[in-house]
Write a protein that holds these residues in place. Structure first.
Motif, PDB file in Angstrom:
ATOM      1  N   PRO A 170       0.801  -1.217   0.000  1.00  0.00           N
ATOM      2  CA  PRO A 170       0.000   0.000   0.000  1.00  0.00           C
ATOM      3  C   PRO A 170       0.836   1.269   0.000  1.00  0.00           C
ATOM      4  CG  PRO A 170      -0.284  -1.241   2.056  1.00  0.00           C
ATOM      5  CD  PRO A 170       0.594  -2.045   1.157  1.00  0.00           C
ATOM      6  N   THR A 171       2.072   1.212   0.493  1.00  0.00           N
ATOM      7  CA  THR A 171       2.906   2.405   0.541  1.00  0.00           C
ATOM      8  C   THR A 171       3.727   2.605  -0.723  1.00  0.00           C
ATOM      9  OG1 THR A 171       4.694   1.153   1.585  1.00  0.00           O
ATOM     10  CG2 THR A 171       3.123   2.271   3.054  1.00  0.00           C
ATOM     11  N   GLN A 172       3.699   1.650  -1.635  1.00  0.00           N
ATOM     12  CA  GLN A 172       4.504   1.738  -2.847  1.00  0.00           C
ATOM     13  C   GLN A 172       3.717   2.492  -3.924  1.00  0.00           C
ATOM     14  OE1 GLN A 172       5.301  -2.000  -4.780  1.00  0.00           O
ATOM     15  NE2 GLN A 172       7.256  -1.269  -5.531  1.00  0.00           N
ATOM     16  N   PRO A 173       4.195   3.680  -4.316  1.00  0.00           N
ATOM     17  CA  PRO A 173       3.451   4.436  -5.319  1.00  0.00           C
ATOM     18  C   PRO A 173       3.635   3.833  -6.708  1.00  0.00           C
ATOM     19  CG  PRO A 173       5.486   5.570  -4.813  1.00  0.00           C
ATOM     20  CD  PRO A 173       5.411   4.363  -3.902  1.00  0.00           C
ATOM     21  N   GLY A 174       2.614   3.939  -7.499  1.00  0.00           N
ATOM     22  CA  GLY A 174       2.686   3.502  -8.887  1.00  0.00           C
ATOM     23  C   GLY A 174       2.298   4.660  -9.783  1.00  0.00           C
ATOM     24  N   LEU A 175       2.735   4.624 -11.016  1.00  0.00           N
ATOM     25  CA  LEU A 175       2.374   5.650 -11.982  1.00  0.00           C
ATOM     26  C   LEU A 175       1.268   5.110 -12.870  1.00  0.00           C
ATOM     27  CD1 LEU A 175       5.948   6.796 -13.106  1.00  0.00           C
ATOM     28  CD2 LEU A 175       4.427   7.927 -11.491  1.00  0.00           C
ATOM     29  N   PRO A 176       0.133   5.796 -12.952  1.00  0.00           N
ATOM     30  CA  PRO A 176      -0.930   5.304 -13.832  1.00  0.00           C
ATOM     31  C   PRO A 176      -0.531   5.460 -15.299  1.00  0.00           C
ATOM     32  CG  PRO A 176      -1.544   7.405 -12.843  1.00  0.00           C
ATOM     33  CD  PRO A 176      -0.234   6.996 -12.237  1.00  0.00           C
ATOM     34  N   VAL A 177      -0.851   4.450 -16.094  1.00  0.00           N
ATOM     35  CA  VAL A 177      -0.564   4.501 -17.521  1.00  0.00           C
ATOM     36  C   VAL A 177      -1.751   5.186 -18.191  1.00  0.00           C
ATOM     37  CG1 VAL A 177      -0.173   3.141 -19.609  1.00  0.00           C
ATOM     38  CG2 VAL A 177       0.846   2.421 -17.436  1.00  0.00           C
ATOM     39  N   ALA A 178      -1.503   6.345 -18.806  1.00  0.00           N
ATOM     40  CA  ALA A 178      -2.562   7.110 -19.462  1.00  0.00           C
ATOM     41  C   ALA A 178      -2.743   6.682 -20.912  1.00  0.00           C
ATOM     42  CB  ALA A 178      -2.244   8.603 -19.398  1.00  0.00           C
ATOM     43  N   ALA A 179      -1.643   6.296 -21.566  1.00  0.00           N
ATOM     44  CA  ALA A 179      -1.711   5.944 -22.983  1.00  0.00           C
ATOM     45  C   ALA A 179      -0.607   4.959 -23.318  1.00  0.00           C
ATOM     46  CB  ALA A 179      -1.569   7.193 -23.845  1.00  0.00           C
ATOM     47  N   ILE A 180      -0.822   4.235 -24.419  1.00  0.00           N
ATOM     48  CA  ILE A 180       0.161   3.279 -24.924  1.00  0.00           C
ATOM     49  C   ILE A 180       0.544   3.718 -26.327  1.00  0.00           C
ATOM     50  CG2 ILE A 180       0.569   0.871 -25.546  1.00  0.00           C
ATOM     51  CD1 ILE A 180      -1.616   0.175 -23.424  1.00  0.00           C
ATOM     52  N   LEU A 181       1.835   3.873 -26.560  1.00  0.00           N
ATOM     53  CA  LEU A 181       2.349   4.282 -27.866  1.00  0.00           C
ATOM     54  C   LEU A 181       2.843   3.050 -28.595  1.00  0.00           C
ATOM     55  CD1 LEU A 181       3.247   6.498 -29.865  1.00  0.00           C
ATOM     56  CD2 LEU A 181       5.382   6.662 -28.558  1.00  0.00           C
ATOM     57  N   GLY A 182       2.282   2.800 -29.759  1.00  0.00           N
ATOM     58  CA  GLY A 182       2.668   1.642 -30.554  1.00  0.00           C
ATOM     59  C   GLY A 182       2.881   2.033 -31.994  1.00  0.00           C
ATOM     60  N   ALA A 183       3.190   1.061 -32.831  1.00  0.00           N
ATOM     61  CA  ALA A 183       3.426   1.314 -34.243  1.00  0.00           C
ATOM     62  C   ALA A 183       2.183   1.878 -34.925  1.00  0.00           C
ATOM     63  CB  ALA A 183       3.868   0.036 -34.935  1.00  0.00           C
ATOM     64  N   ASP A 184       1.015   1.553 -34.375  1.00  0.00           N
ATOM     65  CA  ASP A 184      -0.238   2.025 -34.970  1.00  0.00           C
ATOM     66  C   ASP A 184      -0.733   3.324 -34.348  1.00  0.00           C
ATOM     67  OD1 ASP A 184      -0.724   0.821 -32.542  1.00  0.00           O
ATOM     68  OD2 ASP A 184      -2.587  -0.138 -33.172  1.00  0.00           O
ATOM     69  N   GLY A 185       0.065   3.977 -33.536  1.00  0.00           N
ATOM     70  CA  GLY A 185      -0.313   5.242 -32.916  1.00  0.00           C
ATOM     71  C   GLY A 185      -0.470   5.121 -31.414  1.00  0.00           C
ATOM     72  N   HIS A 206      -2.979   4.884 -28.072  1.00  0.00           N
ATOM     73  CA  HIS A 206      -4.321   4.502 -27.656  1.00  0.00           C
ATOM     74  C   HIS A 206      -4.365   4.334 -26.144  1.00  0.00           C
ATOM     75  CE1 HIS A 206      -2.212   0.655 -28.223  1.00  0.00           C
ATOM     76  NE2 HIS A 206      -3.017   0.178 -27.293  1.00  0.00           N
ATOM     77  N   ALA A 207      -5.555   4.408 -25.601  1.00  0.00           N
ATOM     78  CA  ALA A 207      -5.747   4.240 -24.163  1.00  0.00           C
ATOM     79  C   ALA A 207      -5.647   2.761 -23.817  1.00  0.00           C
ATOM     80  CB  ALA A 207      -7.110   4.777 -23.751  1.00  0.00           C
ATOM     81  N   PRO A 208      -5.140   2.436 -22.650  1.00  0.00           N
ATOM     82  CA  PRO A 208      -5.103   1.022 -22.245  1.00  0.00           C
ATOM     83  C   PRO A 208      -6.517   0.494 -22.046  1.00  0.00           C
ATOM     84  CG  PRO A 208      -4.302   2.439 -20.472  1.00  0.00           C
ATOM     85  CD  PRO A 208      -4.574   3.323 -21.646  1.00  0.00           C
ATOM     86  N   ARG A 209      -6.726  -0.770 -22.370  1.00  0.00           N
ATOM     87  CA  ARG A 209      -8.049  -1.388 -22.192  1.00  0.00           C
ATOM     88  C   ARG A 209      -8.398  -1.550 -20.722  1.00  0.00           C
ATOM     89  NH1 ARG A 209      -6.499  -5.532 -26.587  1.00  0.00           N
ATOM     90  NH2 ARG A 209      -7.067  -4.389 -28.455  1.00  0.00           N
ATOM     91  N   LEU A 210      -7.394  -1.852 -19.910  1.00  0.00           N
ATOM     92  CA  LEU A 210      -7.587  -2.013 -18.471  1.00  0.00           C
ATOM     93  C   LEU A 210      -6.709  -1.002 -17.752  1.00  0.00           C
ATOM     94  CD1 LEU A 210      -7.262  -5.899 -18.370  1.00  0.00           C
ATOM     95  CD2 LEU A 210      -9.379  -4.593 -18.307  1.00  0.00           C
ATOM     96  N   ASP A 211      -7.081  -0.658 -16.532  1.00  0.00           N
ATOM     97  CA  ASP A 211      -6.245   0.236 -15.738  1.00  0.00           C
ATOM     98  C   ASP A 211      -4.887  -0.411 -15.526  1.00  0.00           C
ATOM     99  OD1 ASP A 211      -8.183   2.150 -15.529  1.00  0.00           O
ATOM    100  OD2 ASP A 211      -8.889   1.498 -13.556  1.00  0.00           O
ATOM    101  N   ARG A 212      -3.861   0.369 -15.732  1.00  0.00           N
ATOM    102  CA  ARG A 212      -2.487  -0.116 -15.555  1.00  0.00           C
ATOM    103  C   ARG A 212      -1.697   0.886 -14.743  1.00  0.00           C
ATOM    104  NH1 ARG A 212       0.278  -1.664 -21.244  1.00  0.00           N
ATOM    105  NH2 ARG A 212      -0.948  -3.446 -21.841  1.00  0.00           N
ATOM    106  N   THR A 213      -0.749   0.371 -14.023  1.00  0.00           N
ATOM    107  CA  THR A 213       0.239   1.221 -13.367  1.00  0.00           C
ATOM    108  C   THR A 213       1.606   0.619 -13.614  1.00  0.00           C
ATOM    109  OG1 THR A 213       0.091   0.031 -11.277  1.00  0.00           O
ATOM    110  CG2 THR A 213      -1.329   1.967 -11.520  1.00  0.00           C
TER     111      THR A 213
END
Length: 187
Positions: free
Chosen positions: A65-80, A82-89
């Protein structure tokens, strides 16, 4: 124990099979999947083995619980982008014992001014795995050399320093080497 194996694996864009093959010794994708989902209990040994395969620490794979994570707002790929399908950190880098840093003051090779290179210390018996990797080696009188390890002959290590016109240097019997494992670059 709640693990973050799946989150870290997905953040790195790896499949179950990729992680299974990176484990030492290799295992099966099914085993990694069972450990991720909690179908199989994760021992400390498995946690460290998977952490090594992912290039993180065992602590990075445990949900604290004390370990901070960074939320993933977007994924950069060869096709441009896009937003992640599921919440990721993703887990931010955490220094571990045995790491040393090299700060870059002037651009050289592929490194830019302001870069910080995290290097993991390796004993001489592990030098064979460092061929064609960027390494820091100690020299006499408190000096160092940083470059690409291009060869090893017994106790002699051949290094090609970065920069145009650099010539191969030979270091005799270095006490340790530190291999570059992470690049921190401010944009």
């Amino acid at each position: 124990m709640i693990t973050r194996i799946r989150e870290v694996r997905r953040a790195q864009g790896l499949t179950l099979l990729d992680v299974a093959n990176r484990c030492s010794p290799p295992t099966t994708a099914q085993t990694i999947g069972r450990l991720e989902t909690g179908t199989r209990t994760v021992s400390v040994g498995w946690l460290n083995r998977i952490a090594a395969a992912l290039g993180v620490t065992g602590g990075d794979l445990v949900d604290l619980p004390t370990q901070p994570g960074l939320p993933v707002a977007a994924i950069l790929g060869a096709d441009g982008v896009h937003a992640p399908r599921l919440d990721r950190t993703i887990t931010p880098p955490v220094a571990t014992p045995g790491l040393v840093a090299v700060t870059v003051e002037a651009a050289v090779g592929e490194y830019r001014s302001g870069d910080v290179i995290w290097c993991e210390r390796v004993a001489p018996d592990g030098f064979a795995a460092l061929l064609n990797r960027d390494v820091l080696l100690p020299r006499p009188a408190g000096r160092f050399i940083f470059g690409r390890m291009i060869g090893r002959d017994g106790d002699r290590v051949q290094i090609l320093p970065f920069g145009s016109g650099s010539r191969q240097q030979v270091i005799n019997d270095p006490a340790w080497a530190a291999v570059a494992v992470r690049l921190i670059r401010t944009l």
